[in-house]
Design an enzyme around this catalytic site. Structure first.
Site, PDB file in Angstrom:
ATOM      1  N   HIS A 197      22.974 -26.651  13.123  1.00 18.36           N
ATOM      2  CA  HIS A 197      22.608 -27.216  14.461  1.00 18.36           C
ATOM      3  C   HIS A 197      21.789 -28.369  14.546  1.00 18.36           C
ATOM      4  O   HIS A 197      20.737 -28.205  13.954  1.00 18.36           O
ATOM      5  CB  HIS A 197      22.965 -26.545  15.546  1.00 18.36           C
ATOM      6  CG  HIS A 197      24.227 -25.944  16.261  1.00 18.36           C
ATOM      7  ND1 HIS A 197      24.692 -26.150  17.493  1.00 18.36           N
ATOM      8  CD2 HIS A 197      25.262 -25.407  15.327  1.00 18.36           C
ATOM      9  CE1 HIS A 197      25.797 -25.542  17.533  1.00 18.36           C
ATOM     10  NE2 HIS A 197      26.237 -25.097  16.173  1.00 18.36           N
ATOM     11  N   GLU A 246      31.342 -30.099  14.937  1.00 14.41           N
ATOM     12  CA  GLU A 246      31.201 -30.279  16.561  1.00 14.41           C
ATOM     13  C   GLU A 246      30.509 -31.612  16.673  1.00 14.41           C
ATOM     14  O   GLU A 246      29.545 -31.750  16.370  1.00 14.41           O
ATOM     15  CB  GLU A 246      30.666 -28.958  17.300  1.00 14.41           C
ATOM     16  CG  GLU A 246      31.136 -27.836  16.980  1.00 14.41           C
ATOM     17  CD  GLU A 246      30.244 -26.967  15.914  1.00 14.41           C
ATOM     18  OE1 GLU A 246      29.065 -27.483  15.620  1.00 14.41           O
ATOM     19  OE2 GLU A 246      30.627 -25.896  15.561  1.00 14.41           O
TER      20      GLU A 246
END
Length: 321
Positions: free
Chosen positions: A38, A107
């Site tokens: 991330h 994402e």
């Protein structure tokens, strides 16, 4: 036999701590580990997001047995697929063949940082397909030239290539991604115990391949404290993948979880200190046909106490499944 894994969740701990945690997970007897990749945490309360690939390289040197895996890397926007292939090949060498490359369509939370906008889901799947083809080509050795719809590669070659390239996994959430995973991957990756996903993966070439699931848990001798921590750091989790893939930042996830109550988290995530409760939460994955389940212990500061408890109580209970 089902294998049980530990998650290095980079959104909730710094790089040094993450490495010490996976070393302890290896000592505790976990069968494998996975690592999130991330740029942002889901919520500000989680507080971290170091570079996953540096953490993985350090973990490869600090451990000797436990397999390592990205869960998952998006090889289409923040990273070019040719660079992902180089990183994965290097990790396979550093780990002595213990690395698996988990891939997904990404994402918005992480991929928007390079300023390319956020494509529609169908486009993201097409980009992922093309990226995997490039990565496979580079894993095969020799020079790769590719001029596709989404990517260009000019005379690329991996100069440090392991004898056995890392197996590729693909994250699935519906029919289209199951078709892609069954056709192009060695393993399926999912975050829900959905037997329909397993069946769709099998229909498209996944029969006999590994199916890896993931489950958040929150261990604490004080169950009320565990529920509070789960709510503080994981209230975003119930939005579902179709929502979670679209939101652009931690503030959006905080807003989306504004009406999630502590009791909602207590119902959704096993909390407390009873290994049988945790084992029952794992059971749906086993019954759905998953061959590997990775646990996420919620709360960066609680990892070592969780791992001590897992060695003594949780792993024996899970293996009875």
């Amino acid at each position: 036999m089902v294998r049980f894994g530990y998650t290095m969740m980079i959104e909730q701990a710094g790089p040094q701590d993450l490495v010490s945690h996976v070393v302890r997970a290896e000592d505790a007897g976990f069968d494998f580990s996975v690592t999130s990749d991330h740029y942002f945490p889901w919520l500000e309360e989680q507080g971290h997001a170091p570079y996953a690939w540096s953490v993985l390289g350090a973990a490869a040197q600090a451990t000797s047995r436990i397999p390592l895996m990205t869960y998952v890397t998006c090889p289409t926007m923040r990273y070019h697929p040719a660079v992902v292939a180089q990183k994965a090949a290097t990790m396979q060498l550093l780990s002595g063949g213990r690395f698996r490359l988990g891939l997904g369509s990404g994402e918005n939370l992480n991929e928007h940082v390079v300023g390319g906008g956020w494509p529609a889901a169908d486009v993201r799947q097409a980009m992922l397909t093309e990226a995997i083809e490039i990565i496979r080509g580079l894993f095969g050795g020799g020079y790769v030239n590719h001029h596709g719809t989404h990517f260009d590669v000019e005379s690329a070659r991996l100069w440090d290539l392991p004898e056995n390239p890392p197996p590729i996994g693909v994250a699935v959430s519906g029919r289209q991604s199951c078709e892609l995973a069954g056709r192009l991957a060695e393993l399926m990756i999912a975050v829900e115990p959905d037997a329909d996903l397993v069946a769709a993966f099998d229909r498209n070439g996944g029969t006999g391949k590994a199916r890896v699931g993931q489950l958040p848990v929150c261990h604490d001798p004080d169950r009320a404290a565990a529920v509070r921590r789960a709510h503080e750091q994981f209230r975003w989790f119930g939005g579902g993948w179709k929502v979670n893939a679209e939101l652009p930042g931690p503030a959006s996830f905080a807003a989306a979880g504004a009406f999630v109550r502590e009791e909602d988290m207590a119902d959704a995530i096993p909390c407390g200190n009873d290994p049988e409760v945790f084992a029952e939460a794992v059971r749906p994955y086993v019954e759905a046909g998953f061959t590997e389940i990775a646990l996420i212990q919620i709360g960066g500061a609680s990892q070592l106490s969780f791992l001590d408890w897992a060695e003594k109580a949780l792993l024996p209970a899970l293996r009875e499944l």
